[in-house]
Design a protein around this motif. Structure first.
Motif: not given
Length: 191
Positions: A130-142
């Motif tokens: 989980v990288q800070r630059d990809e935080a929106l992806f991780h939030q959306g995936r969750s």
């Protein structure tokens, strides 16, 4: 405050909440609106194992035909239009649409995207963990997975194929007896 005054106040608050909830105006952050009969899809493609998870609005798909499609790596679910809209509004509230791209780079690990009427909003993950630059992806995936996991999918066997429930029951019984015997041997009760 008397009990009657409290009851009237609660009734007024409940009525105000009902009116606000029934308002036909979209939330101020809405970017994508689910329209009855128009396909809107939210897709999570996982490149590591090649699995693709798909949510599509119910008003745009005949459920029997949708679930009759057998593509082993695409796991699709039909979801009611309001629930899909809630998912999309959640993306909008997190500012995801403002940061979306039109396509994914070639070196991605996972891709999350929304498709509607020839338009596509894409978020991707290229880096491990989980990288800070990809935080929106991780939030959306969750958020996507939360909705995905709470949505039932109804699939049936191929036409003319009936599951062998008696055979499956016998297999489960044999496995249970085998496990019981192994446990007893480990505990020293049987030679």
């Amino acid at each position: 405050m008397t009990a009657d005054a409290l009851a009237r106040t609660c009734s007024l608050i409940a009525a105000a909440a009902l009116v606000a909830g029934c308002s036909s105006a979209p939330p101020p952050n809405r970017v994508v609106t689910v329209h009855e009969g128009q396909p809107t899809r939210v897709v999570l493609a996982q490149t590591k194992d090649g699995t693709t998870l798909l949510l599509q609005n119910a008003s745009s798909a005949d459920s029997a035909a949708f679930y009759g499609v057998t593509e082993s790596r695409v796991l699709g679910k039909v979801i009611d239009d309001d629930s899909l809209q809630t998912l999309l509004d959640g993306f909008a509230e997190r500012g995801m649409f403002a940061e979306a791209t039109a396509s994914a780079p070639s070196n991605v690990r996972d891709v999350l995207f929304v498709e509607q009427d020839g338009r596509r909003w894409v978020w991707s993950r290229r880096l491990a963990g989980v990288q800070r630059d990809e935080a929106l992806f991780h939030q959306g995936r969750s958020y996507f997975l939360e909705v995905w996991n709470s949505t039932s999918a109804f699939r049936s066997a191929a036409p003319g194929v009936r599951p062998d429930l008696e055979g499956e029951d016998a297999r489960a019984h044999r496995n249970a007896e085998s496990a019981k015997g192994k446990l007893e041997r480990l505990e020293g009760r049987k030679p």
